[in-house]
Design an enzyme around this catalytic site. Structure first.
Site, PDB file in Angstrom:
ATOM      1  N   SER A   1       0.786  -1.093  -0.011  1.00  0.00           N
ATOM      2  CA  SER A   1      -0.023  -0.063   0.005  1.00  0.00           C
ATOM      3  C   SER A   1       0.969   1.413  -0.075  1.00  0.00           C
ATOM      4  CB  SER A   1      -1.003   0.057   1.080  1.00  0.00           C
ATOM      5  OG  SER A   1      -2.010  -0.719   1.124  1.00  0.00           O
TER       6      SER A   1
ATOM      7  N   LYS B   1       0.359   3.174  -3.005  1.00  0.00           N
ATOM      8  CA  LYS B   1      -0.795   4.174  -3.341  1.00  0.00           C
ATOM      9  C   LYS B   1      -0.413   5.498  -3.270  1.00  0.00           C
ATOM     10  CE  LYS B   1      -3.925   0.502  -1.020  1.00  0.00           C
ATOM     11  NZ  LYS B   1      -4.586   0.262   0.154  1.00  0.00           N
TER      12      LYS B   1
ATOM     13  N   TYR C   1      -3.376  -2.379 -10.320  1.00  0.00           N
ATOM     14  CA  TYR C   1      -3.068  -2.132  -8.874  1.00  0.00           C
ATOM     15  C   TYR C   1      -2.292  -3.244  -8.298  1.00  0.00           C
ATOM     16  CZ  TYR C   1      -4.574  -2.439  -4.271  1.00  0.00           C
ATOM     17  OH  TYR C   1      -4.736  -2.377  -2.732  1.00  0.00           O
TER      18      TYR C   1
ATOM     19  N   TYR D   1      -4.683   3.688   8.342  1.00  0.00           N
ATOM     20  CA  TYR D   1      -6.064   3.050   8.255  1.00  0.00           C
ATOM     21  C   TYR D   1      -6.657   3.554   9.465  1.00  0.00           C
ATOM     22  CZ  TYR D   1      -4.105   0.888   4.297  1.00  0.00           C
ATOM     23  OH  TYR D   1      -3.369   0.729   2.861  1.00  0.00           O
TER      24      TYR D   1
ATOM     25  N   VAL E   1       1.130  -3.793   3.870  1.00  0.00           N
ATOM     26  CA  VAL E   1       0.926  -5.017   4.393  1.00  0.00           C
ATOM     27  C   VAL E   1       2.354  -5.933   4.146  1.00  0.00           C
ATOM     28  CG1 VAL E   1      -1.485  -5.413   4.775  1.00  0.00           C
ATOM     29  CG2 VAL E   1      -0.438  -6.233   2.518  1.00  0.00           C
TER      30      VAL E   1
HETATM   31  O1  DON Z   1      -4.798  -4.984  -1.977  1.00  0.00           O
HETATM   32  C1  DON Z   1      -4.459  -5.460  -0.845  1.00  0.00           C
HETATM   33  O2  DON Z   1      -4.789  -5.842  -0.091  1.00  0.00           O
HETATM   34  C2  DON Z   1      -2.854  -5.415  -0.936  1.00  0.00           C
HETATM   35  N1  DON Z   1      -2.153  -5.475  -2.189  1.00  0.00           N
HETATM   36  C3  DON Z   1      -2.442  -3.971  -0.363  1.00  0.00           C
HETATM   37  C4  DON Z   1      -2.873  -3.712   1.108  1.00  0.00           C
HETATM   38  C5  DON Z   1      -2.038  -3.260   2.152  1.00  0.00           C
HETATM   39  O3  DON Z   1      -0.793  -3.193   2.092  1.00  0.00           O
HETATM   40  C6  DON Z   1      -2.768  -2.542   3.304  1.00  0.00           C
HETATM   41  N2  DON Z   1      -1.796  -1.927   4.144  1.00  0.00           N
HETATM   42  N3  DON Z   1      -1.506  -2.144   5.179  1.00  0.00           N
END
Ligand code: DON
Length: 310
Positions: free
Chosen positions: A68, A71, A193, A245, A263
């Site tokens: 993320s 992003k 994405y 978040y 993550v």
């Molecule tokens: O789409 C997802 O769930 C992951 N590719 C990215 C989510 C993420 O990194 C949330 N961060 N803490």
């Protein structure tokens, strides 16, 4: 070497030594199976300053899945490309929900709460896929330029794993499309994405790449304008209210820096007027934020007295 730099290096090493063990309080992400195989005890930290110093400790050169944190790059690219019209399709409010939640998106007619939850990042991915002939290449080129490193790569194993286990993200994208808020075809949006999430970078590379956000949109090394000062302010504001978040309030309360987690275990924090801190440790808490990564950023901020609320 300058005494302040030696002091900071010693502080980072001491912080790593004391914080590393708390990684057992977290759990490595396994909902993307390729992430589950990362060694949980790796940890690193880098501090890059506008003045041109980079001070690091631990596994700070080890590439990890930025997830993320990507992003933030995507948001800057979309703001540069379509300007203020972006804010008719995505809002700038905290969601108060987990990063991958779909519940609010139906109530709010396919308009994501902010660009750093998954729905918002998919919307941004749609902007990129519909405005660049090759959005994935444009993204990678943008990141490589910011990091000053042409070898930054997309981890194909993580990409495939995300694609195979991406039904939740597909549901978010299709729901937005049903409300008319997605222009491109969904497989193309998802592929963009998942590609950006699968980029592998180190703490050192990330800390250097985001220096423009600490310097009113200008990369202090090249003096190039990466985004306007107004947009750097806006990105930092969104990171302050939503970047961690549903733990963003607590992070603002206890640390006080705009920050973004992923993550893969990375945490990137912007210190306007000073520089960027980036930490990494794979085990996550229930919000999807790195346990040790957050403590390391908190430790540096406390040691150096860095907070935007002082
Ligand atoms: O789409 C997802 O769930 C992951 N590719 C990215 C989510 C993420 O990194 C949330 N961060 N803490």
């Amino acid at each position: 070497m300058n005494k302040n730099i030696v002091d900071l290096h010693e502080k980072l090493q001491a912080l790593l030594l004391t914080q590393r063990d708390s990684s057992i309080q977290g759990k490595v992400a396994d909902y993307i199976p390729a992430l589950a195989s990362v060694k949980p005890d790796l940890a690193g930290i880098s501090v890059a300053t506008i003045a041109g110093n980079v001070v690091s400790a631990g596994e700070y050169q080890h590439p990890f899945s930025i997830q993320s944190i990507s992003k933030v790059f995507g948001l800057v690219m979309a703001m540069n490309r379509i300007g203020d019209s972006l804010w008719q399709r995505v809002r700038m409010e905290p969601s108060g929900q987990p990063f991958n939640s779909i519940i609010q998106l139906e109530w709010e007619k396919g308009i994501p709460r902010n660009p750093v939850i998954n729905a918002g990042a998919l919307l941004v991915s749609d902007v990129l896929t519909s405005h660049f002939s090759s959005s994935k290449l444009a993204f990678l080129t943008f990141v490589r330029k910011l990091a000053g490193n042409e070898s930054i790569f997309v981890d194909n194993q993580v990409y495939q794993s995300e694609l195979t286990h991406g039904n939740g993200n597909a549901a978010l994208a299709y729901l937005m499309k049903s409300f008319g808020n997605i222009e491109s075809e969904i497989p193309e949006v998802l592929s963009h994405y998942f590609t950006q999430c699968s980029i592998a970078m180190s703490c050192e590379q990330l800390a250097k790449s985001f220096l423009f956000l600490a310097n009113k949109g200008i990369d202090p090394r090249t003096k190039k304008t990466i985004c306007t000062a107004r947009d750097a302010h806006r990105v930092n504001a969104i990171l302050s209210t939503s970047g961690m978040y549903d733990q963003s309030g607590e992070f603002a309360f206890s640390v006080g820096l705009p920050a973004k987690s992923g993550v893969g275990g990375g945490v990137m924090a912007v210190v306007p007027g000073y520089g960027v801190i980036c930490s990494w440790s794979p085990p996550l808490n229930s919000f999807g934020n790195s346990v040790v990564g957050m403590s390391l950023v908190a430790g540096v901020a406390e040691e150096l007295g860095l907070s935007i609320y002082h």
